[in-house]
Write a protein that holds these residues in place. Structure first.
Motif, PDB file in Angstrom:
ATOM      1  N   ILE A  43      -5.301   4.510   8.551  1.00  0.00           N
ATOM      2  CA  ILE A  43      -6.440   5.418   8.424  1.00  0.00           C
ATOM      3  C   ILE A  43      -6.902   5.507   6.971  1.00  0.00           C
ATOM      4  CG2 ILE A  43      -7.132   7.848   8.583  1.00  0.00           C
ATOM      5  CD1 ILE A  43      -5.442   8.062  11.091  1.00  0.00           C
ATOM      6  N   HIS A  44      -5.951   5.549   6.043  1.00  0.00           N
ATOM      7  CA  HIS A  44      -6.295   5.693   4.630  1.00  0.00           C
ATOM      8  C   HIS A  44      -6.693   4.368   3.982  1.00  0.00           C
ATOM      9  CE1 HIS A  44      -5.135   9.922   4.147  1.00  0.00           C
ATOM     10  NE2 HIS A  44      -4.149   9.669   4.990  1.00  0.00           N
ATOM     11  N   PHE A  45      -6.170   3.257   4.512  1.00  0.00           N
ATOM     12  CA  PHE A  45      -6.474   1.943   3.933  1.00  0.00           C
ATOM     13  C   PHE A  45      -7.090   1.048   5.008  1.00  0.00           C
ATOM     14  CE2 PHE A  45      -2.850   3.656   1.553  1.00  0.00           C
ATOM     15  CZ  PHE A  45      -3.339   3.602   0.252  1.00  0.00           C
ATOM     16  N   ARG A  46      -8.285   1.390   5.418  1.00  0.00           N
ATOM     17  CA  ARG A  46      -8.945   0.660   6.497  1.00  0.00           C
ATOM     18  C   ARG A  46      -9.273  -0.772   6.114  1.00  0.00           C
ATOM     19  NH1 ARG A  46     -10.514   4.155  10.522  1.00  0.00           N
ATOM     20  NH2 ARG A  46     -10.448   6.379   9.981  1.00  0.00           N
ATOM     21  N   GLU A  47      -9.344  -1.053   4.807  1.00  0.00           N
ATOM     22  CA  GLU A  47      -9.685  -2.400   4.375  1.00  0.00           C
ATOM     23  C   GLU A  47      -8.537  -3.389   4.562  1.00  0.00           C
ATOM     24  OE1 GLU A  47      -8.278  -0.144   0.637  1.00  0.00           O
ATOM     25  OE2 GLU A  47      -9.296   0.248   2.545  1.00  0.00           O
ATOM     26  N   HIS A  48      -7.332  -2.886   4.824  1.00  0.00           N
ATOM     27  CA  HIS A  48      -6.164  -3.756   4.986  1.00  0.00           C
ATOM     28  C   HIS A  48      -5.894  -3.982   6.477  1.00  0.00           C
ATOM     29  CE1 HIS A  48      -5.560  -3.530   0.740  1.00  0.00           C
ATOM     30  NE2 HIS A  48      -5.263  -2.231   0.745  1.00  0.00           N
ATOM     31  N   SER A  49      -6.372  -5.085   7.000  1.00  0.00           N
ATOM     32  CA  SER A  49      -6.212  -5.372   8.430  1.00  0.00           C
ATOM     33  C   SER A  49      -4.758  -5.580   8.818  1.00  0.00           C
ATOM     34  CB  SER A  49      -7.025  -6.612   8.814  1.00  0.00           C
ATOM     35  OG  SER A  49      -6.603  -7.740   8.062  1.00  0.00           O
ATOM     36  N   VAL A  50      -3.905  -5.972   7.853  1.00  0.00           N
ATOM     37  CA  VAL A  50      -2.500  -6.221   8.160  1.00  0.00           C
ATOM     38  C   VAL A  50      -1.819  -4.954   8.670  1.00  0.00           C
ATOM     39  CG1 VAL A  50      -1.660  -5.723   5.831  1.00  0.00           C
ATOM     40  CG2 VAL A  50      -0.382  -7.298   7.282  1.00  0.00           C
TER      41      VAL A  50
ATOM     42  N   THR B 221       0.839  -1.192   0.000  1.00  0.00           N
ATOM     43  CA  THR B 221       0.000   0.000   0.000  1.00  0.00           C
ATOM     44  C   THR B 221       0.881   1.253   0.000  1.00  0.00           C
ATOM     45  OG1 THR B 221      -0.140  -0.233   2.402  1.00  0.00           O
ATOM     46  CG2 THR B 221      -2.001  -1.022   1.089  1.00  0.00           C
ATOM     47  N   PRO B 222       0.715   2.141  -0.971  1.00  0.00           N
ATOM     48  CA  PRO B 222       1.624   3.278  -1.105  1.00  0.00           C
ATOM     49  C   PRO B 222       1.366   4.351  -0.055  1.00  0.00           C
ATOM     50  CG  PRO B 222      -0.126   3.439  -2.719  1.00  0.00           C
ATOM     51  CD  PRO B 222      -0.322   2.115  -2.033  1.00  0.00           C
ATOM     52  N   ASN B 223       2.394   5.114   0.230  1.00  0.00           N
ATOM     53  CA  ASN B 223       2.236   6.252   1.129  1.00  0.00           C
ATOM     54  C   ASN B 223       1.325   7.282   0.494  1.00  0.00           C
ATOM     55  OD1 ASN B 223       5.580   5.627   1.776  1.00  0.00           O
ATOM     56  ND2 ASN B 223       4.068   5.555   3.396  1.00  0.00           N
TER      57      ASN B 223
ATOM     58  N   GLU C  90       4.035   5.799  10.898  1.00  0.00           N
ATOM     59  CA  GLU C  90       3.715   5.633   9.482  1.00  0.00           C
ATOM     60  C   GLU C  90       2.556   4.651   9.292  1.00  0.00           C
ATOM     61  OE1 GLU C  90       5.711   3.909   5.345  1.00  0.00           O
ATOM     62  OE2 GLU C  90       6.657   3.531   7.292  1.00  0.00           O
ATOM     63  N   TYR C  91       2.590   3.535   9.999  1.00  0.00           N
ATOM     64  CA  TYR C  91       1.558   2.521   9.846  1.00  0.00           C
ATOM     65  C   TYR C  91       0.210   3.011  10.391  1.00  0.00           C
ATOM     66  CZ  TYR C  91       4.294  -1.282   7.968  1.00  0.00           C
ATOM     67  OH  TYR C  91       5.022  -2.076   7.126  1.00  0.00           O
ATOM     68  N   GLN C  92       0.259   3.853  11.411  1.00  0.00           N
ATOM     69  CA  GLN C  92      -0.981   4.396  11.948  1.00  0.00           C
ATOM     70  C   GLN C  92      -1.663   5.272  10.888  1.00  0.00           C
ATOM     71  OE1 GLN C  92      -1.589   7.836  12.997  1.00  0.00           O
ATOM     72  NE2 GLN C  92      -3.606   7.412  13.887  1.00  0.00           N
TER      73      GLN C  92
ATOM     74  N   ALA D 198      -5.182  -3.881  -4.659  1.00  0.00           N
ATOM     75  CA  ALA D 198      -5.522  -2.722  -3.827  1.00  0.00           C
ATOM     76  C   ALA D 198      -4.907  -1.454  -4.387  1.00  0.00           C
ATOM     77  CB  ALA D 198      -5.031  -2.955  -2.400  1.00  0.00           C
ATOM     78  N   THR D 199      -3.662  -1.558  -4.847  1.00  0.00           N
ATOM     79  CA  THR D 199      -2.993  -0.380  -5.393  1.00  0.00           C
ATOM     80  C   THR D 199      -3.671   0.080  -6.676  1.00  0.00           C
ATOM     81  OG1 THR D 199      -0.913  -1.123  -4.465  1.00  0.00           O
ATOM     82  CG2 THR D 199      -0.794   0.518  -6.201  1.00  0.00           C
ATOM     83  N   GLU D 200      -4.064  -0.877  -7.539  1.00  0.00           N
ATOM     84  CA  GLU D 200      -4.720  -0.501  -8.780  1.00  0.00           C
ATOM     85  C   GLU D 200      -6.052   0.192  -8.511  1.00  0.00           C
ATOM     86  OE1 GLU D 200      -4.969  -4.196 -10.718  1.00  0.00           O
ATOM     87  OE2 GLU D 200      -2.844  -4.304 -11.227  1.00  0.00           O
ATOM     88  N   MET D 201      -6.831  -0.319  -7.537  1.00  0.00           N
ATOM     89  CA  MET D 201      -8.112   0.290  -7.209  1.00  0.00           C
ATOM     90  C   MET D 201      -7.921   1.688  -6.654  1.00  0.00           C
ATOM     91  SD  MET D 201      -9.889  -3.054  -5.517  1.00  0.00           S
ATOM     92  CE  MET D 201     -11.355  -2.172  -5.012  1.00  0.00           C
TER      93      MET D 201
END
Length: 302
Positions: free
Chosen positions: A155-162, A88-90, A149-151, A231-234
């Protein structure tokens, strides 16, 4: 399948560290728990550095160096995978700054561990303690900024539980290691060396779990280097057009060449094909009332 190579870096680093700790502890116990020259007269439990200052110094230096160098490679690799979109990009420049600070602090911590293993506690006690502090502080600061950074990513990628899992693991490491480091410093200051030695071994084993946890961060990077993650493409599609970039995915796009807002009226309100049939059926009257079905325009769903 490609992601397995990414996982291998933190796993290898953590296993080297664990092997070193177990080897040193086993040798000390197997030798009958000797009292090394670097130990205090009232001390019965050896520090890691006490064992490392004895005959195991080459092992201490070599395995410490391998551990921290490969661990720092994991930090750099994680940054590169985010930059290339395989993770997931910054989403902001600040996240990139946090990541960069984490890498720099990790490199400083790595230098501290290598130097403290070289300048052992028997021959260079003052330098050894300074580099021990650099090692602990460096990796704690590194953990703070990568946690930050991960926090923000979470927030921006809530769908990624990892991202949430990784954040909580790193936060737990910060809290536990800081508490243990403070307790270690207090016990050493109060000359409770046996308690301090136990705390030092505990800090080292907690560090093993921290290094190992980084394999979770590479789990999403499972596609070939020639492709980006779904995820990145979407996310890129949403950023560029506010939609999926496909007419079929957007209700306001075209349907067989005409805007969908009028397709119901075109087929049911008597202006086209349906009206023509009604005219024939109801009148038998005027053939001119019949309107043939218009030829379909080329589809724009591509």
């Amino acid at each position: 399948m490609w992601g397995i190579s990414y996982w291998a870096v933190p796993i290898f680093s953590s296993l080297v560290w664990l092997a070193m700790l177990i080897s040193m502890l086993t040798v000390w116990v197997y030798d009958g728990r000797p009292h090394y020259d670097s130990m205090d007269p009232n001390q019965n439990i050896a520090y890691i550095s006490d064992v490392g200052a004895s005959g195991l110094k080459p092992l201490f230096i070599a395995m410490s160096a391998v551990t921290v160098v490969t661990f720092d490679i994991a930090f750099i690799l994680e940054r590169w995978l985010r930059h290339t979109g395989k993770l997931t990009p910054n989403t902001s420049i600040w996240q990139k700054i946090y990541s960069t600070i984490a890498i720099v602090a990790a490199i400083a911590g790595a230098a501290g561990l290598i130097l403290l293993s070289i300048f052992d506690t028997l021959r260079h006690p003052r330098l050894h303690n300074v580099f021990l502090g650099v090692f602990i502080v460096g990796y704690v600061i590194s953990a703070i900024f990568i946690c930050w950074e991960y926090q923000r990513l979470g927030i921006h990628f809530r769908e990624h539980s990892v991202l949430r899992i990784s954040f909580w693991i790193k936060l737990a490491f910060i809290l536990v290691e800081v508490a243990l480091a403070i307790a270690f410093g207090v016990m050493s200051r109060m000359k409770h060396y046996n308690t301090a030695a136990i705390l030092e071994w505990t800090i080292a084993f907690v560090y093993f779990f921290y290094v190992l946890s980084f394999f979770i961060d590479f789990m999403p990077a499972i596609r070939s280097k020639n492709y980006q993650s779904n995820a990145t493409e979407m996310d890129m599609a949403r950023a560029e057009g506010g939609g999926m970039g496909d007419g079929a995915a957007d209700g306001t796009q075209y349907f067989r060449g005409a805007p969908r807002t009028n397709d119901t009226n075109g087929f049911a309100n008597g202006n086209g094909y349906a009206n023509g049939h009604n005219g024939l059926a109801n009148g038998g009257g005027n053939a001119a009332s019949y309107k043939p079905e218009p030829a379909p325009l080329p589809s724009r769903n591509f």
